[in-house]
Structures are given as C-alpha cells and as structure tokens.
Design a protein around this motif. Structure first.
Motif, PDB file in Angstrom:
ATOM      1  N   ASP A 195      -9.465 -30.957  -2.713  1.00 62.68           N
ATOM      2  CA  ASP A 195      -8.426 -31.206  -1.702  1.00 62.68           C
ATOM      3  C   ASP A 195      -8.414 -32.677  -1.291  1.00 62.68           C
ATOM      4  OD1 ASP A 195      -7.620 -28.596  -1.723  1.00 62.68           O
ATOM      5  OD2 ASP A 195      -8.690 -28.019   0.102  1.00 62.68           O
ATOM      6  N   MET A 196      -9.601 -33.241  -1.109  1.00 65.03           N
ATOM      7  CA  MET A 196      -9.690 -34.656  -0.729  1.00 65.03           C
ATOM      8  C   MET A 196      -9.117 -35.542  -1.834  1.00 65.03           C
ATOM      9  SD  MET A 196     -10.935 -35.362   2.320  1.00 65.03           S
ATOM     10  CE  MET A 196     -12.202 -34.961   3.552  1.00 65.03           C
ATOM     11  N   VAL A 197      -9.455 -35.224  -3.078  1.00 66.59           N
ATOM     12  CA  VAL A 197      -8.954 -36.017  -4.211  1.00 66.59           C
ATOM     13  C   VAL A 197      -7.421 -35.967  -4.246  1.00 66.59           C
ATOM     14  CG1 VAL A 197      -8.869 -36.158  -6.736  1.00 66.59           C
ATOM     15  CG2 VAL A 197     -11.082 -35.829  -5.569  1.00 66.59           C
ATOM     16  N   ARG A 198      -6.865 -34.776  -4.026  1.00 63.41           N
ATOM     17  CA  ARG A 198      -5.407 -34.610  -4.005  1.00 63.41           C
ATOM     18  C   ARG A 198      -4.791 -35.434  -2.856  1.00 63.41           C
ATOM     19  NH1 ARG A 198      -2.962 -31.596  -0.799  1.00 63.41           N
ATOM     20  NH2 ARG A 198      -4.750 -30.264  -0.313  1.00 63.41           N
ATOM     21  N   ILE A 199      -5.392 -35.336  -1.678  1.00 63.31           N
ATOM     22  CA  ILE A 199      -4.872 -36.086  -0.524  1.00 63.31           C
ATOM     23  C   ILE A 199      -4.969 -37.589  -0.799  1.00 63.31           C
ATOM     24  CG2 ILE A 199      -5.285 -36.666   1.909  1.00 63.31           C
ATOM     25  CD1 ILE A 199      -6.290 -33.738   2.254  1.00 63.31           C
ATOM     26  N   ALA A 200      -6.110 -38.012  -1.349  1.00 66.95           N
ATOM     27  CA  ALA A 200      -6.324 -39.441  -1.621  1.00 66.95           C
ATOM     28  C   ALA A 200      -5.295 -39.966  -2.626  1.00 66.95           C
ATOM     29  CB  ALA A 200      -7.749 -39.668  -2.138  1.00 66.95           C
TER      30      ALA A 200
END
Lengths: 230, 230
Positions: free
Chosen positions: A74-79
C-alpha cells in the motif's frame, strides 16, 4: 507491532501526516548533506513509506538515482502516486529492509543508504544495518534515524515526548501508533549492538551513534557509518 | 522527582483530584479487608497524602486507630483540615517512609501498615518496605500499591495507560506529574528485590507481589507480606 507493513487506512494516515509536514525533513536532509549526498548519486531509502523523503530529495537533487523500498504494498502504491502527482522520477520497490531479496541488483551500488523513522519497527535490527552496509558501495555512507525506547529518555526528553503526544491535534489512530512505536522501540544499547554486529561483517572506516532531537523535536537516535574504501 | 514532598499547588491539586475520586479506593479497601483489617486495629498509612484513604477507612471502621504519615507538611496540613471537615478522628504526622524518625512509638504496634500510590517515588525502596515491616506487629500485615515503570507494561497495559493519559480531562500539571511518575517508577524486579531485602531483616510468614489494574484501571504493583508471629 514489529516489522508489520503499515497498510490500508494506516498507510493513508501516514501519508496525510507526512505530506503535510515536509518541513520536518529539513534537518534530516542536512544530515544527508553532511554525509556527502550529491546530485547524480545513487541513493536507496529503506522503509521509505509514502515517499515524502523522495519528493524532497528529488526536488533538491534532480539527477539523483533514487530508489525507495518499503515492506507495505500500500505504501509503495501511495508513494508511486505521490511522485507521479509531483512529477518526480523515483523508483519505488516492495521489499523488506531485513533481507536483500528484490534488491540484489543494488548490492554495493549505492552512494548513500538511508532510513528515517522506521528501524525501531524492525524485528532484527542487525539485519537492517547489514542490508544498509550491503547496498552501499565502498566509501559510501549509511544513515539511519529512528525512535528510542522511552526508558532511554531522561526527564526533559520524556517531558518533550509527552508534550508532543498530548499537545497536538492528533488523528487518534496515529497518536496511539506513535506512542506504541516508542514503547516498542529498541534501547540505545540495542542500536549500538546491532550496528557493531553489521560492521563485523562489512568493515567501515567511520561509525557514530548519537541522540538528538534535530529534525523532529523529539529525541531520535542517529546511526551513521561509512563503508571502508575498497 | 523522587522522594520530594508534594507541596503547594501540587498538594492542593492532588487533594482536589483525590477527594473527587473516592470510589477509586474501593478495591484497595477490599485488599485491606482481605489482609484482615478490622475495626479497633491500629493502621498506619505511609505517604498518606491529603488523607483520602483515612476518610474512607474511618467511615467504614469508626474505631480504627488510624495514623497517616506524609513527607509533605502541606499534605499533612491539608489532610488534617479534610479530616476535621469530615468530622473524623485521624492522626496525621509529618514523616519520611524511608526512616523511622518520628514513628518510634509505633514500632511493632500496627496491625496493618499500608501505602497507596506513593512508593514509586521513593529513592530507597527497600527502606520503605523495612519501615513497613518495622511498624507492623508480629502476625500483622503490610500492603503497598504503587506504580510500575512503563517498560514493564505489555502492549494492552500500555494502551490502557495511554488512554488514561490522553482520554480524560486533566489538570495539565497533574497530567505531567502522573506520566512522569510512571516514567520514573521502579521496575517490577526492583519491587521484588526491595521486598526481599526488607524481609531479610524482619522475617515474614507470607509474601506476595502481583500486578493488576484493580482499583485504578491502570496496572499497579501490589506488595503484600505478613510478619512472622512472635
């Protein structure tokens, strides 16, 4: 609590908070300047979260080869979305800072390997430092900044922590997450032992661990080392 | 922080808070009942503060010979005024729980020696337990209830602590005092060692240390011992 990816609404909350507080990264960036960051270098950020540091660094150093790695998809997607919105070219990868899996191509290639406000969540702190030292090239530097266990705070530091916890307008979920992160954080001695263990495997020419509240307002531990030249 | 008397506005604030929360003493009184408290006995309360426990005990056991001792002259003054207002006959004395000075006449005379929410502030915890065991008569009991260091809280206990700290309407000075008291409190192991040391000087027939949140809602350590019969 430890080394679990921050997902879903938690990841969104981190991004909301982080992206509104980019000024809080200024003094950490100053530390990277002190460590020798220069445009054109390869910089790896372990546990990059939603990519705030990448936005800041790529604005200041437009030709950095910047790779952010995080355990949360999720963090990678948001980033990735955040960097796209900001028009920045940054590579984000899914990966565990305690393992080299997925980062094999970066071994010995980075001028600088950094991590900010994450290593207190690692289950195996020595493995985190070992990864940093594996990714950095001879002569390059690693720099971690993360939380300390509350036991290591003296009274003024604890008062500052308390003021931070009770004084602001917190998202209640974030307030609990922040306090628990400190409650579960390693002791200063653990950081010393972990870095010493990693340095035993990959020799360094300099190493230093210190505590200050630069860049945050609450005491954090900074761990710096420079890999010995080839 | 430690073993300094609570004076002036701090003492007034403790009394305001304590006298509005007399129901919070119910489960501690149940522990005293379990320890054998009976009307007519001599009971000493070390670090009695502003005398809330004395008001409660003398209401429930009208013929207790009750002596409250506190290191703060302000607390002793407030406690005397409070008991007078409530029409209770209680003796309050100025004294340090870590010394017998001023309590020589009570040595070996008490059926029960108690302390509530104070021993975490002692500089010399073993001396506090030694005083308790010196004052109690053979066959009598001692019971302390005080704070634990945050390090000894597991995650649910820390969450409860955090909720207590951030959820209520605190006097800001009291909020800081409460959090600092936990930050400076002894570890569970320290309580074990201190009681063991005191028991080495005054033998006991029973001893028990446990942690629960009875009577408070936040984990506290309870230390019980019964002096060996003569």
């Amino acid at each position: 609590m430890k080394t679990e990816p921050i997902t879903g609404s938690g990841a969104e909350a981190f991004h909301r908070m982080g992206s509104r507080a980019l000024h809080k990264y200024d003094e950490f960036v100053d530390l990277l300047v002190g460590a020798g960051i220069e445009d054109g270098q390869t910089v790896v950020d372990l546990c990059c979260g939603s990519g705030e540091l990448e936005i800041i660094l790529s604005s200041r150093f437009p030709s950095l080869n910047l790779i952010g790695v995080d355990l949360s998809e999720d963090m990678v997607r948001i980033a990735r979305g955040y960097a796209a919105e900001e028009g920045k070219t940054v590579e984000f990868r899914y990966g565990d800072a305690q393992l080299l899996a997925g980062m094999e191509d970066l071994v010995g290639k980075a001028d600088l390997v950094v991590s900010r406000h994450a290593f207190h969540r690692l289950t195996r702190l020595p493995a985190g430092f070992a990864t940093m030292l594996s990714l950095v090239k001879p002569g390059g530097a690693i720099l971690n900044c993360s939380f300390l266990h509350l036991s290591d705070f003296d009274e003024p530091e604890f008062r500052t922590w308390l003021q931070f916890l009770t004084g602001g307008r917190w998202d209640p979920e974030m307030q609990v997450a922040w306090a628990l992160a400190h409650h579960h954080a390693p002791r200063l001695q653990d950081y010393h032992e972990a870095l010493a263990q990693a340095v035993g495997e990959t020799p360094v020419s300099e190493q230093r661990i210190w505590v200050d509240n630069q860049g945050y307002g609450v005491s954090t531990v900074k761990c710096f080392a420079r890999r010995a030249a080839a």
